[in-house]
Design an enzyme around this catalytic site. Structure first.
Site, mmCIF file in Angstrom:
data_model
loop_
_atom_site.group_PDB
_atom_site.id
_atom_site.type_symbol
_atom_site.label_atom_id
_atom_site.label_comp_id
_atom_site.label_asym_id
_atom_site.label_seq_id
_atom_site.Cartn_x
_atom_site.Cartn_y
_atom_site.Cartn_z
ATOM 1 C CD GLU A 105 -0.036 1.449 3.067
ATOM 2 O OE1 GLU A 105 -0.495 2.429 2.451
ATOM 3 O OE2 GLU A 105 0.691 1.568 4.068
ATOM 4 N NE ARG A 108 -2.370 3.877 3.495
ATOM 5 C CZ ARG A 108 -2.129 4.486 4.658
ATOM 6 N NH1 ARG A 108 -3.054 5.256 5.207
ATOM 7 N NH2 ARG A 108 -0.973 4.335 5.272
ATOM 8 C CB SER A 137 8.318 6.526 5.828
ATOM 9 O OG SER A 137 7.600 7.662 6.198
ATOM 10 C CG HIS A 193 6.089 7.548 14.938
ATOM 11 N ND1 HIS A 193 4.770 7.885 14.767
ATOM 12 C CD2 HIS A 193 6.663 7.670 13.719
ATOM 13 C CE1 HIS A 193 4.561 8.155 13.481
ATOM 14 N NE2 HIS A 193 5.684 8.037 12.834
ATOM 15 C CG PHE A 203 5.978 21.420 9.350
ATOM 16 C CD1 PHE A 203 7.025 22.294 9.153
ATOM 17 C CD2 PHE A 203 5.378 20.830 8.243
ATOM 18 C CE1 PHE A 203 7.487 22.585 7.873
ATOM 19 C CE2 PHE A 203 5.833 21.116 6.959
ATOM 20 C CZ PHE A 203 6.888 21.997 6.786
ATOM 21 C CG HIS A 248 3.210 5.333 4.166
ATOM 22 N ND1 HIS A 248 3.250 5.196 5.527
ATOM 23 C CD2 HIS A 248 2.469 4.295 3.715
ATOM 24 C CE1 HIS A 248 2.564 4.117 5.872
ATOM 25 N NE2 HIS A 248 2.089 3.556 4.802
#
Lengths: 362, 362
Positions: A151, A187, A224, A304, A314, A327
């Site tokens: 995915e 996904r 990623s 994380h 941000f 990703h």
């Protein structure tokens, strides 16, 4: 109530393409009416693509990368141009936790049979079999997920990074399955019906000469990435001041302590050209005992969660941010993986997975 | 591999009691081998308990709470001692977003029929029907989830807070379903087979005299508490220095801006005695459009992620922390809820839910 300013919800589709949609026996984490807070996209592969192949072809030496290692990487690059070679090839570099420089070619195929023919033809040359012992190391890490075991998620539909270079079907429309923990699993087409629990442990032989690591079933891999090439100065300052230090800390944790949470190996790499000159793009590549271990780290581990917090701040502070995120996740069966190392230090990639064998993990 | 130092995994059980376990048609988020990172417990109600009832009986006046309002609360407290009254009753206080002081009785029953008889008998006296217009407000917020629509989570199995006071079956052993986002849903017996999607919108009449809010199906309620009465000084300093400010900010967000994310109402209350003297215990009580909206806030909203980060750091820094945490969640059908207000200001509790009617939400 009114469904939205335009009278209709914006068109929203599933990350799972129609031809891979089956009747779910496993439920999604969100309801049919869930609307994600911002747009994201997946890439679409041609319907005939049954497996993708992603191969990482690396060389390494003590820093700085030796001429001999560079020449070996150039040779690998040339081999990629041969018959049945990859559709897409990129360069990246990283200095690893033992202070070795690695130069890597990332190559993608959308035809596992073409890859198989190519690899059979060139395996010896790639890994350096039959050559005199060298002053550099060579390594191959390749995986060939089924299309339903793969995915993708992109923040922009104009960002041909990684697997997107192979997707002849280009990008999906805005997808529903993102913006919540568990969306990665939602996904994955194969997770419509499978729990994807891991089975077995990797077998890592002694590291001498050319060694192959035997992996286990339902190992998970993530690439990623982030690309700041389009960012304005203020956005760059915010990214490198606030976000990247957290990302770096999280990557360092996975690289050096990931074993404690089911991460076999992690590399935080910078995209580069063939001369090793870096581009404005980086990515993490990590190998995990299971998709579930990856989920737990992403949603719960302080390192994380700190990245997630920094990224949220941000995006709030930089309206219309031009940072582009990508990703790719694969969950692979035992025979869809290949890991081979020649003259590499003992923690190179998944060769260091012995660190990750946890008590109680099986 | 070895399963643990003792040769066996510690006994682990499901939060869902055996008599409420059915064949899942909806999957849990974690695999059978998932082991949570620290112990937690649920409470066990007697098998014969089909519904619980939790009633919040409040009075309010402009700060400070008037003698008249206090007397009204004392009257409610006395009514709780009558036949068919609650098994457990507690006091709490809070100053709301309009600067009103509220004193609240929290009462629990494990027998909805007893509650029904009691409420029918005393409703007029509780809400002040037939009394002259007063200088204070009175309100009732009550919900009666099925046992299968209710779940609890406690950090300690010696913490008789809230619903635990009603649980004749005392505490479970260590449960599996916690320590990950989505575990709340996985602990709810009804979510074994139901998606718990909300249906409808609350109907809030004009606020004059005694008004009843008509709720909707699958509204979700959470009571989430913390008790610092056993904490050492250093732990207290860390809790009030680092954790509580984030908790307060999150509670304030839900109270004043929760409408934007599906939170109809929130109160951040402090437990108290009958004189309004506060105890070393606080809790948040909030009402949500859906369990899914609550999930999204908890796992993704900056205000709750900040709480989560602060709590993780606190637990890392305070080994053997004596802060005790509790959590109760109910998902209720339309007829399992009762909200009535007399002479209260316009944003009291779910009376303010009109703020939460979002475009596109239905």
């Amino acid at each position: 109530m009114a469904p939205g300013p335009g009278g209709l919800e914006p068109a929203m589709e599933s990350s799972i393409p129609a031809h891979l949609t089956v009747k779910r026996t496993r439920t999604k984490r969100v309801g049919e009416n869930y609307t994600p807070p911002y747009p994201s996209y997946s890439v679409r592969f041609a319907e005939g693509v049954s497996n993708l192949v992603c191969a990482f072809l690396g060389v390494q030496s003590k820093q700085p990368l030796s001429r001999e290692a560079k020449a070996a990487s150039d040779g690998m690059w040339e081999l990629c141009a041969r018959d049945d070679g990859p559709i897409s090839r990129e360069h990246a570099v990283h200095t690893d936790e033992q202070g070795f420089d690695n130069q890597v070619i990332i190559a993608y195929w959308d035809d596992a049979e073409a890859y198989g023919r190519w690899f059979q033809e060139h395996r010896d040359a790639l890994i350096g079999a039959g050559l005199e012992p060298a002053g550099h190391g060579r390594w191959i890490e390749a995986f060939a997920p089924e299309a339903r075991g793969f995915e993708t998620l992109y923040s922009s539909n104009t960002f041909p990074e990684g697997a997107a270079r192979v997707a002849t079907g280009a990008y999906s429309g805005e997808i529903q399955e993102h913006g919540y923990w568990g969306s990665m699993r939602d996904r994955l087409p194969i997770a419509q019906t499978e729990a994807l629990e891991p089975a077995g442990d990797p077998f890592i032989p002694d590291n001498s000469g050319i060694v192959r690591v035997e992996p286990h079933h339902n190992l998970a891999v993530i690439r990623s990435g982030q690309d700041w090439s389009l960012c304005e100065d203020s956005e760059l300052a915010s990214y490198f001041g606030d976000v990247e230090p957290q990302l770096k800390a999280g990557m360092d944790f996975l690289t050096t302590e990931g074993a404690s949470i089911g991460c076999y190996a992690n590399r935080y790499m910078t995209s580069s050209d063939g001369d090793g000159t870096v581009l404005e793009q980086s990515f993490g590549l990590s190998f995990w005992h299971s998709l579930e271990d990856m989920e737990r780290w992403a949603e719960s581990h302080p390192t994380h969660v700190a990245i997630f917090m920094a990224a949220m701040k941000f995006l709030q502070a930089n309206a219309g941010a031009k940072l582009r995120l990508s990703h790719e996740v694969a969950v692979v069966s035992r025979d869809q993986q290949y890991y081979e190392y020649n003259n590499c230090h003992s923690t190179t990639g998944i060769l260091g997975a012995g660190r990750a064998l946890r008590v109680g993990h099986a």
